[in-house]
Design a protein around this motif. Structure first.
Motif, short mmCIF file in Angstrom:
data_model
loop_
_atom_site.label_atom_id
_atom_site.label_comp_id
_atom_site.label_asym_id
_atom_site.label_seq_id
_atom_site.Cartn_x
_atom_site.Cartn_y
_atom_site.Cartn_z
N UNK A 29 0.84 -1.17 0.00
CA UNK A 29 0.00 0.00 0.00
C UNK A 29 0.90 1.25 0.00
N UNK A 30 0.59 2.20 -0.83
CA UNK A 30 1.35 3.44 -0.96
C UNK A 30 0.78 4.49 -0.03
N UNK A 31 1.66 5.25 0.62
CA UNK A 31 1.25 6.33 1.51
C UNK A 31 1.79 7.64 0.97
N UNK A 32 0.94 8.64 0.88
CA UNK A 32 1.32 9.95 0.38
C UNK A 32 2.08 10.73 1.44
N UNK A 33 3.11 11.43 1.03
CA UNK A 33 3.89 12.24 1.94
C UNK A 33 3.04 13.34 2.56
N UNK A 34 3.26 13.60 3.84
CA UNK A 34 2.53 14.68 4.51
C UNK A 34 3.00 16.06 4.04
N UNK A 35 4.12 16.12 3.31
CA UNK A 35 4.64 17.38 2.79
C UNK A 35 4.21 17.64 1.36
N UNK A 36 3.36 16.80 0.80
CA UNK A 36 2.91 16.97 -0.58
C UNK A 36 2.04 18.21 -0.70
N UNK A 37 2.05 18.81 -1.87
CA UNK A 37 1.26 20.01 -2.11
C UNK A 37 -0.22 19.67 -2.11
N UNK A 84 1.03 16.35 -7.43
CA UNK A 84 2.48 16.30 -7.26
C UNK A 84 2.81 15.87 -5.84
N UNK A 85 3.24 14.62 -5.69
CA UNK A 85 3.59 14.15 -4.36
C UNK A 85 4.53 12.95 -4.44
N UNK A 86 5.20 12.71 -3.33
CA UNK A 86 6.04 11.54 -3.18
C UNK A 86 5.25 10.53 -2.36
N UNK A 87 5.33 9.28 -2.76
CA UNK A 87 4.64 8.22 -2.04
C UNK A 87 5.66 7.19 -1.58
N UNK A 88 5.38 6.55 -0.44
CA UNK A 88 6.28 5.54 0.13
C UNK A 88 5.49 4.28 0.45
N UNK A 89 6.16 3.16 0.34
CA UNK A 89 5.53 1.87 0.67
C UNK A 89 6.57 0.98 1.34
N UNK A 90 6.13 0.24 2.35
CA UNK A 90 7.02 -0.70 3.04
C UNK A 90 6.97 -2.05 2.33
N UNK A 144 12.15 -0.27 1.66
CA UNK A 144 11.17 0.80 1.43
C UNK A 144 11.18 1.13 -0.05
N UNK A 145 10.01 1.51 -0.55
CA UNK A 145 9.86 1.89 -1.96
C UNK A 145 9.36 3.32 -2.03
N UNK A 146 9.93 4.08 -2.96
CA UNK A 146 9.54 5.47 -3.17
C UNK A 146 9.14 5.66 -4.62
N UNK A 147 8.15 6.51 -4.84
CA UNK A 147 7.77 6.86 -6.22
C UNK A 147 7.17 8.25 -6.24
N UNK A 148 7.22 8.87 -7.40
CA UNK A 148 6.60 10.17 -7.65
C UNK A 148 5.22 9.88 -8.22
N UNK A 149 4.19 10.54 -7.72
CA UNK A 149 2.83 10.22 -8.14
C UNK A 149 2.59 10.44 -9.63
N UNK A 150 3.32 11.38 -10.26
CA UNK A 150 3.11 11.60 -11.68
C UNK A 150 3.93 10.64 -12.56
N UNK A 151 4.72 9.75 -11.94
CA UNK A 151 5.47 8.71 -12.66
C UNK A 151 5.42 7.43 -11.82
#
Length: 62
Positions: A1-9, A14-20, A26-33
């Motif tokens: 499950x992906x979690x949106x960064x609390x610092x996203x606009x 436009x946001x960074x997402x993280x998943x365990x 840990x996995x990171x991705x940009x929501x627009x890619x």
């Protein structure tokens, strides 16, 4: 499950997402890619987040 960064606009996509993942990954991705995913060790990611919070990357880049 992906979690949106609390610092996203707010109000934008436009946001960074993280998943365990398994075994401390840990996995990171940009929501627009969303198909471009970075995998890293969770301890390494926590260390990066700590130094960013401390402001070590603030100011002009050399």
């Amino acid at each position: 499950m992906w979690q949106k960064s609390s610092f996203s606009e707010g109000g934008t996509e436009a946001c960074v997402e993280i998943s365990a993942g398994p075994a401390g990954t840990s996995y990171l991705r940009e929501s627009d890619a969303p198909t471009e995913i970075i995998a890293t060790d969770s301890a390494v990611l926590l260390s990066l987040m700590r130094v960013v919070r401390e402001g070590r990357f603030d100011g002009p880049m050399p």
